[in-house]
Design an enzyme around this catalytic site. Sequence first.
Site, PDB file in Angstrom:
ATOM      1  N   ARG A  38      11.340   3.894 -12.067  1.00 22.96           N
ATOM      2  CA  ARG A  38      11.331   5.274 -11.580  1.00 22.96           C
ATOM      3  C   ARG A  38      11.629   6.292 -12.675  1.00 22.96           C
ATOM      4  O   ARG A  38      11.154   7.408 -12.620  1.00 22.96           O
ATOM      5  CB  ARG A  38      12.341   5.439 -10.441  1.00 22.96           C
ATOM      6  CG  ARG A  38      11.675   5.273  -9.113  1.00 22.96           C
ATOM      7  CD  ARG A  38      12.630   5.496  -8.008  1.00 22.96           C
ATOM      8  NE  ARG A  38      13.749   4.559  -8.062  1.00 22.96           N
ATOM      9  CZ  ARG A  38      14.765   4.583  -7.220  1.00 22.96           C
ATOM     10  NH1 ARG A  38      14.804   5.496  -6.278  1.00 22.96           N
ATOM     11  NH2 ARG A  38      15.734   3.699  -7.303  1.00 22.96           N
ATOM     12  N   LYS A  45      18.428   1.454 -17.349  1.00 21.62           N
ATOM     13  CA  LYS A  45      17.325   0.798 -16.642  1.00 21.62           C
ATOM     14  C   LYS A  45      16.256   0.239 -17.590  1.00 21.62           C
ATOM     15  O   LYS A  45      15.372  -0.497 -17.154  1.00 21.62           O
ATOM     16  CB  LYS A  45      16.642   1.800 -15.687  1.00 21.62           C
ATOM     17  CG  LYS A  45      17.540   2.326 -14.578  1.00 21.62           C
ATOM     18  CD  LYS A  45      17.649   1.325 -13.461  1.00 21.62           C
ATOM     19  CE  LYS A  45      18.539   1.812 -12.352  1.00 21.62           C
ATOM     20  NZ  LYS A  45      17.896   2.059 -11.122  1.00 21.62           N
ATOM     21  N   ASP A  65       7.044   6.219  -8.882  1.00 26.11           N
ATOM     22  CA  ASP A  65       7.954   6.275  -7.734  1.00 26.11           C
ATOM     23  C   ASP A  65       7.140   6.063  -6.462  1.00 26.11           C
ATOM     24  O   ASP A  65       6.074   6.674  -6.306  1.00 26.11           O
ATOM     25  CB  ASP A  65       8.644   7.656  -7.711  1.00 26.11           C
ATOM     26  CG  ASP A  65       9.801   7.700  -6.728  1.00 26.11           C
ATOM     27  OD1 ASP A  65       9.664   7.162  -5.608  1.00 26.11           O
ATOM     28  OD2 ASP A  65      10.837   8.282  -7.066  1.00 26.11           O
ATOM     29  N   ALA A  86       9.049  -3.660  -6.170  1.00 24.33           N
ATOM     30  CA  ALA A  86       9.883  -2.488  -5.841  1.00 24.33           C
ATOM     31  C   ALA A  86       9.932  -2.232  -4.340  1.00 24.33           C
ATOM     32  O   ALA A  86       8.959  -2.469  -3.625  1.00 24.33           O
ATOM     33  CB  ALA A  86       9.328  -1.248  -6.538  1.00 24.33           C
ATOM     34  N   THR A  87      11.049  -1.743  -3.887  1.00 26.94           N
ATOM     35  CA  THR A  87      11.161  -1.340  -2.483  1.00 26.94           C
ATOM     36  C   THR A  87      12.080  -0.127  -2.397  1.00 26.94           C
ATOM     37  O   THR A  87      13.086  -0.074  -3.102  1.00 26.94           O
ATOM     38  CB  THR A  87      11.690  -2.520  -1.629  1.00 26.94           C
ATOM     39  OG1 THR A  87      11.155  -2.428  -0.339  1.00 26.94           O
ATOM     40  CG2 THR A  87      13.205  -2.573  -1.514  1.00 26.94           C
ATOM     41  N   LYS A 173      10.776  -3.594   5.391  1.00 23.07           N
ATOM     42  CA  LYS A 173      10.216  -4.827   4.818  1.00 23.07           C
ATOM     43  C   LYS A 173       9.210  -5.462   5.773  1.00 23.07           C
ATOM     44  O   LYS A 173       8.190  -5.994   5.339  1.00 23.07           O
ATOM     45  CB  LYS A 173      11.331  -5.838   4.489  1.00 23.07           C
ATOM     46  CG  LYS A 173      12.265  -5.459   3.373  1.00 23.07           C
ATOM     47  CD  LYS A 173      11.589  -5.116   2.060  1.00 23.07           C
ATOM     48  CE  LYS A 173      10.989  -6.266   1.304  1.00 23.07           C
ATOM     49  NZ  LYS A 173      10.412  -5.834  -0.008  1.00 23.07           N
ATOM     50  N   GLY A 200      14.333 -15.649   0.468  1.00 20.36           N
ATOM     51  CA  GLY A 200      15.678 -15.753   1.020  1.00 20.36           C
ATOM     52  C   GLY A 200      16.647 -14.923   0.179  1.00 20.36           C
ATOM     53  O   GLY A 200      16.253 -14.259  -0.786  1.00 20.36           O
ATOM     54  N   LEU A 201      17.921 -14.981   0.549  1.00 19.99           N
ATOM     55  CA  LEU A 201      18.959 -14.279  -0.213  1.00 19.99           C
ATOM     56  C   LEU A 201      19.014 -14.872  -1.621  1.00 19.99           C
ATOM     57  O   LEU A 201      19.082 -16.091  -1.785  1.00 19.99           O
ATOM     58  CB  LEU A 201      20.305 -14.464   0.511  1.00 19.99           C
ATOM     59  CG  LEU A 201      21.514 -13.787  -0.109  1.00 19.99           C
ATOM     60  CD1 LEU A 201      21.384 -12.262  -0.059  1.00 19.99           C
ATOM     61  CD2 LEU A 201      22.788 -14.215   0.638  1.00 19.99           C
ATOM     62  N   VAL A 202      18.951 -13.976  -2.630  1.00 19.30           N
ATOM     63  CA  VAL A 202      18.834 -14.450  -4.012  1.00 19.30           C
ATOM     64  C   VAL A 202      20.191 -14.434  -4.715  1.00 19.30           C
ATOM     65  O   VAL A 202      20.916 -13.435  -4.669  1.00 19.30           O
ATOM     66  CB  VAL A 202      17.830 -13.571  -4.798  1.00 19.30           C
ATOM     67  CG1 VAL A 202      17.653 -14.118  -6.212  1.00 19.30           C
ATOM     68  CG2 VAL A 202      16.481 -13.500  -4.071  1.00 19.30           C
TER      69      VAL A 202
HETATM   70  N1  LIG Z   1      17.891  -9.764  -3.866  1.00 19.04           N
HETATM   71  C1  LIG Z   1      17.593 -10.390  -2.736  1.00 19.04           C
HETATM   72  O1  LIG Z   1      18.408 -11.154  -2.198  1.00 19.04           O
HETATM   73  C2  LIG Z   1      16.233 -10.212  -2.120  1.00 19.04           C
HETATM   74  C3  LIG Z   1      15.876 -11.076  -1.078  1.00 19.04           C
HETATM   75  C4  LIG Z   1      14.620 -10.946  -0.499  1.00 19.04           C
HETATM   76  C5  LIG Z   1      13.739  -9.985  -0.955  1.00 19.04           C
HETATM   77  N2  LIG Z   1      14.129  -9.147  -1.948  1.00 19.04           N
HETATM   78  C6  LIG Z   1      13.159  -8.133  -2.386  1.00 19.04           C
HETATM   79  O2  LIG Z   1      13.040  -8.192  -3.786  1.00 19.04           O
HETATM   80  C7  LIG Z   1      12.685  -6.915  -4.283  1.00 19.04           C
HETATM   81  C8  LIG Z   1      13.600  -6.552  -5.422  1.00 19.04           C
HETATM   82  O3  LIG Z   1      14.931  -6.489  -4.947  1.00 19.04           O
HETATM   83  P1  LIG Z   1      16.171  -6.696  -5.917  1.00 19.04           P
HETATM   84  O4  LIG Z   1      17.106  -7.615  -5.252  1.00 19.04           O
HETATM   85  O5  LIG Z   1      15.701  -7.003  -7.279  1.00 19.04           O
HETATM   86  O6  LIG Z   1      16.840  -5.250  -5.828  1.00 19.04           O
HETATM   87  P2  LIG Z   1      17.114  -4.159  -6.929  1.00 19.04           P
HETATM   88  O7  LIG Z   1      17.738  -4.755  -8.123  1.00 19.04           O
HETATM   89  O8  LIG Z   1      17.847  -3.076  -6.235  1.00 19.04           O
HETATM   90  O9  LIG Z   1      15.658  -3.664  -7.303  1.00 19.04           O
HETATM   91  C9  LIG Z   1      14.963  -2.787  -6.498  1.00 19.04           C
HETATM   92  C10 LIG Z   1      13.867  -2.174  -7.317  1.00 19.04           C
HETATM   93  O10 LIG Z   1      13.145  -1.260  -6.483  1.00 19.04           O
HETATM   94  C11 LIG Z   1      12.961  -0.091  -7.220  1.00 19.04           C
HETATM   95  N3  LIG Z   1      12.874   1.088  -6.349  1.00 19.04           N
HETATM   96  C12 LIG Z   1      13.759   1.544  -5.430  1.00 19.04           C
HETATM   97  N4  LIG Z   1      13.310   2.666  -4.861  1.00 19.04           N
HETATM   98  C13 LIG Z   1      12.113   2.929  -5.441  1.00 19.04           C
HETATM   99  C14 LIG Z   1      11.175   3.960  -5.299  1.00 19.04           C
HETATM  100  N5  LIG Z   1      11.355   4.978  -4.453  1.00 19.04           N
HETATM  101  N6  LIG Z   1      10.068   3.932  -6.076  1.00 19.04           N
HETATM  102  C15 LIG Z   1       9.870   2.928  -6.959  1.00 19.04           C
HETATM  103  N7  LIG Z   1      10.729   1.923  -7.146  1.00 19.04           N
HETATM  104  C16 LIG Z   1      11.834   1.927  -6.389  1.00 19.04           C
HETATM  105  C17 LIG Z   1      14.143   0.055  -8.144  1.00 19.04           C
HETATM  106  O11 LIG Z   1      13.666   0.825  -9.216  1.00 19.04           O
HETATM  107  P3  LIG Z   1      14.559   1.639 -10.241  1.00 19.04           P
HETATM  108  O12 LIG Z   1      15.114   0.608 -11.136  1.00 19.04           O
HETATM  109  O13 LIG Z   1      13.609   2.551 -10.889  1.00 19.04           O
HETATM  110  O14 LIG Z   1      15.662   2.307  -9.481  1.00 19.04           O
HETATM  111  C18 LIG Z   1      14.415  -1.401  -8.511  1.00 19.04           C
HETATM  112  O15 LIG Z   1      13.707  -1.791  -9.636  1.00 19.04           O
HETATM  113  C19 LIG Z   1      12.747  -5.959  -3.095  1.00 19.04           C
HETATM  114  O16 LIG Z   1      11.439  -5.771  -2.599  1.00 19.04           O
HETATM  115  C20 LIG Z   1      13.586  -6.711  -2.085  1.00 19.04           C
HETATM  116  O17 LIG Z   1      13.269  -6.353  -0.767  1.00 19.04           O
HETATM  117  C21 LIG Z   1      15.357  -9.241  -2.547  1.00 19.04           C
END
Ligand SMILES: NC(=O)c1ccc[n+]([C@@H]2O[C@H](COP(=O)([O-])OP(=O)(O)OC[C@H]3O[C@@H](n4cnc5c(N)ncnc54)[C@H](OP(=O)(O)O)[C@@H]3O)[C@@H](O)[C@H]2O)c1
Length: 339
Positions: A38, A45, A65, A86-87, A173, A200-202
Site C-alpha cells: 500500500r 514495510k 490499494d 492482500a485482504t 473472505k 488454516g490458522l498460520v
Molecule cells: N495468517 C493467517 O492465519 C491466515 C489464515 C488464513 C488466511 N489468511 C489470509 O492470508 C492473507 C495474508 O494475511 P496475513 O496473515 O499475511 O496478514 P497480514 O500480515 O496482516 O497481511 C495482510 C496484507 O494485506 C494487505 N492489505 C491490507 N489492506 C489492504 C488494502 N486496502 N489494499 C491492499 N493491501 C491491503 C497488507 O498490506 P500493507 O502491508 O500494505 O499494509 C498486508 O500485506 C489474507 O488474505 C488472509 O485472509 C491468513
Amino acid sequence: MEEGNNMRVCVTGGSGYLGSWLIKKLLEKGYTVHATLRNLDEERKTSHLKSLPNAESRLELFQADIYNPEDFEAAIQGCLFVFHVATPVLHTENSKYKDTSEAAIAGVRAIADSCLRSQTVKRLIYTASVTSVSALKEDGTGFRTSMDESCWTSLNLSYTYSNQFTLDYIKSKTLSEKEILRYNEIETGNKLEVVSLACGLVGGETILSYLPSSLPCVLSLLTGDRLNFDMLRFLQELLGSIPLVHIDDVCEAHIFCMEKPVLRGRFLCAAEAPTIEEMAICYQQNHPEFTISQEFMSGPDGRSKCDVSKLRKEGFVYKYGMKETLDHSVKCARRLGSL
Ligand SMILES: NC(=O)c1ccc[n+]([C@@H]2O[C@H](COP(=O)([O-])OP(=O)(O)OC[C@H]3O[C@@H](n4cnc5c(N)ncnc54)[C@H](OP(=O)(O)O)[C@@H]3O)[C@@H](O)[C@H]2O)c1
C-alpha cells in the site's frame, strides 16, 4: 537449472506475513516477483523485502490499494501467475465502499479482470481462509460430519465468541472467495484458471520485524491473552476444530498450485485440525515451562472431521505438523521478545 527460470509472477500484499514469506521462497526458486504494497515509502514495510537474497535483481515493488483496485493493473502486466494475498482488514471510511466486503469483492474483480486483459496470466491463486469453509449447518443446529471444500460458511448465524471484527472478516473472505471462483465458470475462453487456497490458522517463523497477526492467536493458550483466545474459541465454534498450517507449508502450497500444469478450484490448506484441548496438551508436553490456566485448556464443543485430503491427492506433501507449527511459533515469539 533454477525452477523459476526468471518467470514473472505477481504477489499482492507482499509486505505481510504470508506475502513476505512467499516472496522469499519465490526469489529462492528463481522467479522474478512483482510485489504490491500500500505504501512504498514505509520503511518498515519494504526493508525486509529489499534485503532478501536476489531481491536487487528480481524483485520489483508496486504501490496498490484495494480501495483503488485499478492500481493493481501495472503490477499484473507481463506476469504468468498472480497470487492475490492482500485482504482489507480495517475499513477505510469515506471510501466508495460500504465495508471491507464490498472493497474485497471489487478488489478480486479488478484483479481477475486485469489478469484477463493482460493476455499473459495463466492462473490466479487466491489466499482464502478456512473461515469460509464452516461445516456448521445453515440453521446452526450442529455440524456436518465432515468439513471439506463443498462447505460454505453461512453468514446468517450468530456465534458466542464472535465480534464485529471476526464477523466482518469471515463475510469479506467468504464473499470474495465465491466471487473469484466465479471466474472459473464465466466464459473466459479458458484463458484464466482460478485456484483458491482456504488456509488454516498460520503459525511458525517470520521475516517480519514484529509478531505477525495470527501468532498472538496461536500462542494465546500460553500468554493468557483473552481477546486472541476468544478468536481461537470462535474458530473452534465455527469450524469444530482449529485447522492449523505452518507458514512454510502454506507458501509451498501456493507455489505447488502455481507449478501444476493445470489446476482450478478450491482447496483446503491445513496439515492438521486439532481442538484447543489437543493444542493445550501438545504445548504442555513440549513446553512444560509454561503453565496453561484451566480456562485456556479447552474450547466449545462440536468437532466435525476436517477433510484436507483434496490438496494431498493432487500430490502436495506437508512438512510440518501441529508440534512443529506450535514450536516454531514459540521460538519466533521469543526471538521477537513477545514471549
Ligand atoms: N495468517 C493467517 O492465519 C491466515 C489464515 C488464513 C488466511 N489468511 C489470509 O492470508 C492473507 C495474508 O494475511 P496475513 O496473515 O499475511 O496478514 P497480514 O500480515 O496482516 O497481511 C495482510 C496484507 O494485506 C494487505 N492489505 C491490507 N489492506 C489492504 C488494502 N486496502 N489494499 C491492499 N493491501 C491491503 C497488507 O498490506 P500493507 O502491508 O500494505 O499494509 C498486508 O500485506 C489474507 O488474505 C488472509 O485472509 C491468513
